[in-house]
Design an enzyme around this catalytic site. Structure first.
Site, PDB file in Angstrom:
ATOM      1  CG  HIS A   1     -32.993  60.998 -33.363  1.00 25.41           C
ATOM      2  ND1 HIS A   1     -32.062  62.117 -32.663  1.00 25.41           N
ATOM      3  CD2 HIS A   1     -33.942  60.409 -32.135  1.00 25.41           C
ATOM      4  CE1 HIS A   1     -32.351  62.073 -31.480  1.00 25.41           C
ATOM      5  NE2 HIS A   1     -33.111  61.257 -31.056  1.00 25.41           N
TER       6      HIS A   1
ATOM      7  CE  LYS B   1     -20.690  63.891 -40.199  1.00 26.91           C
ATOM      8  NZ  LYS B   1     -21.426  64.432 -39.092  1.00 26.91           N
ATOM      9  NE  ARG B   2     -25.998  55.848 -38.229  1.00 25.52           N
ATOM     10  CZ  ARG B   2     -26.752  56.052 -38.961  1.00 25.52           C
ATOM     11  NH1 ARG B   2     -27.031  54.978 -40.097  1.00 25.52           N
ATOM     12  NH2 ARG B   2     -27.460  57.139 -38.773  1.00 25.52           N
TER      13      ARG B   2
ATOM     14  CE  LYS C   1     -24.896  59.445 -40.219  1.00 21.09           C
ATOM     15  NZ  LYS C   1     -25.228  60.671 -39.658  1.00 21.09           N
TER      16      LYS C   1
ATOM     17  CB  THR D   1     -24.011  65.678 -31.607  1.00 23.72           C
ATOM     18  OG1 THR D   1     -23.818  64.253 -31.702  1.00 23.72           O
ATOM     19  CG2 THR D   1     -25.407  65.872 -31.296  1.00 23.72           C
TER      20      THR D   1
ATOM     21  CE  LYS E   1     -20.138  64.799 -29.568  1.00 20.88           C
ATOM     22  NZ  LYS E   1     -20.687  63.338 -30.038  1.00 20.88           N
TER      23      LYS E   1
END
Length: 867
Positions: free
Chosen positions: A405, A600-601, A606, A711, A715
């Site tokens: 991942h 998001k985390r 990110k 993901t 969504k």
């Protein structure tokens, strides 16, 4: 004469055989000479007449609910509240699930199919009641039944707490895959840990900082789990491993704890198939030392109990200390050891020789967390099943499959060898032996290439040495896959390049992640689901199981009436989110503004910081405008949500800055009508189900080449939200499907990233020279516009010095992309068309498609339909 006992055994459980007796599921009936099943005991007709069936109508539902109110809860109509009603309704729904669950397990026992097991440290399941009723097809009956009992189904659903079994995308992906496996009638079980407190409840302090509090999600008990007190497995830590002459070893001494199973039913959509998620809870073998208690040493009396129960107390204990590292490693071995022992026991019930293990068992490793399952299976085969070493390794490498991942080197797990030797001495022996054999094979294929040997070794040399879990997962697995096309290619060309050259490219492949449309459209956005069903002219079941049917929406893109209905649903979802914010934060939101969401985390790659700095840039620009100029600006509401790891200082500092910037801009009378920002605390699946349907725009802006897939991007797009992002992860494949004109891309591409980082390190250019607009934003923060600027200097210096995640390189491009978004949003009709086209082209990103890829191309398992 009398019986005697060794005093040391007082308080300890009696020795148990390794194979437990089935008591709840999977009973396999005997047959007579003609092949007819023999009823085991009592009057067959009495048993069958008394067997409960699935609730068929509203009276069945109400009777079941009332029964649980009276018996399970010991309450009456006059003293039942919403929480009690939730418990009773959930137990009634669980009864229906259990009927299908029992039939499914019996079906698997009868047919003895090859099974797949999904090992994941996280399963972010979200709420279960609504999903269970939808999958059972009983939502309408339960809604009516609950209404007749004087309650509202939505209020009852709202009483359920999210299961705190995960943190982010890794766990949510695992949950989607379990749902899709059951819906596709595949014999797949999940294995995880039953965390008592989950990760943590996120609170925000007055100064904006993240605070972590325990998340006692089990305080009202969990009606969806079934305790399996008959399924307990001994797990050993520490001790001594004594090698024998035949390659085996005896591992003894140390600490032993019990793994106790809890089963969670996973219903398939409109099918009887109901699979299982087995969660392990740690308990002591001797829970209370009475001798110590009687001697007055009360702490010692419960010491072993506390030590054992700590293992499954919290997801991801802080590993900034050696004690935290040891606890994390304990978690991973405890879970994989219990799971492997359980899988082995179930395989033995088939009565097949151990050499056929891979023909009946496939084990998917969800990231590197379960990698210890590889040496554990070797230990079971060699030490307990007397399988020769080479044959055992052949079995292992035919059984495991590894999903990677990440391509971030710092995210690849490594464990100190001294810690591993201390905690798992036998496994360290196995890993050293595997490493020697493997490196000898590498040397034979690439003679004299010592650098290659060093890179591919399972052991990273240094003081101390480290075990490289990604390398172990790679050599111990039959297939290795990434989770998006770009990511899978990067795996092959960067972190696994040497292994590709050694094993060949056929071992490495791609399975792009997917999401279940049942939860992420039908459940969280029911109005849109209804409109889609009416428009497509097919049943809801058809398109939810074949998401490519959404392409039928394309013929309605230019229909003004359809556009109006689509826009009205989006507006209704925005008002629902605004109501949630008003209730939780006490602030009203302009629902006519664009809703811009990043959930998001919290992590530097990110780039929530890039989004935040973009908001500050927009705010400063608004402040310079005249009132007339501001009226021409597209109003925007920006939402953030996500948790930062307790030990991740920079991520927590980012949250603090987001909160304090929001306080300033939301209170500014000049700009608050045109720009506002919110950080919604304690992010969860349930909160995502409110945020995602309401979004006009979602941001997925990781540095190119750092996000494996994502993901949440899927969504948002499934719900008609447009995507703003970098050319990274699954963003690329989404753009390929929906068309470049319906997404907003910016930033440098993956091939340029390493060169840019090289330049930052060896030929740095000041931010003021490279990106004046960004420099102005950083200076405003440092100057104290949003509170004490000195607090944020460590965060700002990650950009000014080194800038590993390339914010200075991408900022100007990012601001231009936001301007493109503003221009596009001004044309509301065209924006709605983009939204419709986006939803219509999301067929590829169903988790049903992804899980079938695993089943057919990796695990070689087939559907096993329940009659």
């Amino acid at each position: 004469m009398t019986s005697t006992i060794d005093p040391k055994l007082i308080g300890k459980p009696a020795p148990r055989p390794r194979r437990h007796v089935r008591t709840l599921t999977g009973y396999f009936p005997e047959k007579d000479a003609s092949g007819k099943e023999i009823w085991p005991r009592g009057d067959e007709n009495v048993w069958k007449d008394g067997t409960r069936a699935i609730d068929k109508d509203v009276p069945d539902v109400t009777k079941s609910i009332i029964n649980h109110v009276n018996t399970s809860l010991a309450r009456q109509a006059y003293n039942i509240d919403d929480m009690g009603a939730y418990q009773a309704v959930a137990l009634a729904a669980r009864d229906d699930l259990l009927i299908n669950w029992n039939e499914t397990q019996l079906n698997y026992t009868r047919k003895a199919p090859k099974r797949a097991y999904y090992l994941s440290l996280e399963f972010l399941m979200g709420r279960t009641l609504d999903n269970a009723l939808l999958n059972l097809g009983l939502k309408d009956n339960f809604t009516q039944g609950v209404d007749k009992l004087g309650f509202n189904i939505e209020d009852i659903i709202d009483k359920e707490r999210d299961a705190a079994l995960g943190n982010g995308g890794l766990g949510r992906l695992a949950a989607c895959y379990l749902d899709s496996s059951a819906s596709q009638e595949l014999p797949v079980w999940g294995y995880g840990l039953r965390y008592k407190y989950g990760i943590f409840q996120q609170l925000i302090a007055p100064d904006g900082s993240q605070l972590e509090a325990p998340d006692p999600w089990l305080e009202h008990s969990n009606p969806w789990e079934l305790p399996r007190v008959d399924v307990t497995i001994d797990v050993r830590f520490y001790g001594h491993a004594e090698r024998l002459d035949n390659g085996k070893a005896i591992w003894s001494g140390g600490q032993e704890v019990l793994a106790v199973a809890y089963d969670v039913m996973i219903p398939g959509y409109h099918t009887k198939t109901t699979n299982n998620l087995r969660l392990w809870e740690s308990k002591p073998k001797r829970g209370f030392d009475l001798n110590s208690f009687n001697a007055g040493d009360y702490e010692k009396a419960v010491q072993s109990s506390n030590s054992a129960e700590t293992i499954t107390s919290v997801l991801y204990p802080n590993d900034n200390t050696m004690v935290g590292k040891e606890l994390r490693l304990k978690q991973q071995y405890f879970w994989t050891a219990a799971s492997l022992n359980d899988i082995m026991r179930r395989f033995k019930n088939y009565g097949k020789p151990i050499t056929e293990f891979p023909e009946y068992v496939a084990i998917q490793l969800n990231d590197t967390h379960p990698t210890l399952a590889i040496p554990e299976l070797m230990r079971l085969l060699v030490d307990e099943e007397d399988v020769p070493w080479d044959k055992a390794w052949s079995i292992v490498t035919s059984t495991f499959f590894f999903t990677n991942h990440t391509v971030l080197p710092e995210a690849l797990e490594k464990w100190p060898v001294p810690l591993m030797q201390h905690l798992l001495p036998r496994h360290m022996q196995i890993i050293f032996d595997l490493n020697l054999t493997f490196l000898q094979a590498v040397e034979k294929k690439f003679p004299g290439d010592r650098d290659r040997l060093a890179r591919m070794s399972l052991i990273q040399e240094g003081y101390p040495q480290y075990v490289r879990m990604a390398n172990l997962a790679c050599i111990g697995s039959r297939r290795v896959n990434g989770v998006a096309e770009l990511h899978s290619e990067l795996v092959k060309t960067t972190i696994m390049k040497d292994f590709v050259e050694f094993f060949g490219v056929s071992k490495f492949s791609n399975v792009t992640n997917g999401i279940t449309p049942r939860r992420w459209l039908d459940q969280c956005n029911p109005a849109l689901s209804t409109l889609i069903t009416e428009t497509l002219g097919c049943t809801k079941n058809e398109w939810l199981k074949d998401l490519y049917k959404l392409e039928g929406l394309l013929k309605h893109v230019d229909d003004p009436k359809f556009q109006k209905k689509w826009a009205a649903i989006k507006q209704s979802n925005k008002e629902r989110l605004a109501h949630h914010v008003e209730v939780t934060l006490g602030i009203k939101i302009n629902t006519k503004a664009m809703f811009d969401v990043q959930i998001k985390r919290l992590h530097e790659y990110k780039r929530q910081t890039l989004n935040l700095l973009g908001v500050v840039h927009r705010y400063l620009a608004l402040k310079k405008m005249t009132p007339e100029q501001r009226k021409k600006i597209n109003p925007r509401v920006v939402f953030f949500a996500g948790k930062a790891a307790p030990g991740y200082y920079i991520a927590k500092l980012t949250i603090r800055l987001i909160v304090n910037v929001a306080r300033v801009i939301n209170a500014d009378p000049d700009t608050k009508d045109y720009l506002s920002m919110f950080f919604l605390p304690d992010y969860s699946v349930t909160l995502a189900e409110i945020l995602i349907p309401a979004s006009d725009l979602s941001q997925h802006i990781s540095t190119a080449g750092t996000e494996a897939s994502g993901t949440s991007n899927m969504k948002f797009c499934l719900n008609g939200g447009l995507l703003l992002g970098t050319v990274d992860g699954a963003n690329i494949e989404i753009a390929e499907e929906v068309g470049d004109s319906n997404v907003f891309f910016f930033g440098h591409l993956t091939p340029a990233v390493e060169e840019l980082r090289y330049q930052h390190t060896y030929h740095p250019v000041p931010v003021e020279e490279k990106c004046p607009a960004l420099a102005a934003v950083l200076d405003e923060i440092s100057a104290g516009r949003f509170g004490d600027g000195s607090v944020y200097e460590p965060l700002l210096n990650t950009i000014r010095q080194g800038d590993y995640y390339l914010l200075t390189e991408d900022f100007d491009s990012y601001i231009q992309a936001l301007s493109m978004v503003d221009a596009a949003y001004q044309d509301r009709t065209e924006w709605i068309k983009k939204s419709i086209r986006t939803t219509a082209k999301m067929g590829k990103f169903s988790s049903d498609r992804a899980i079938l890829t695993y089943a057919e191309e990796f695990w070689n398992i087939e559907a096993c339909k329940v009659p």
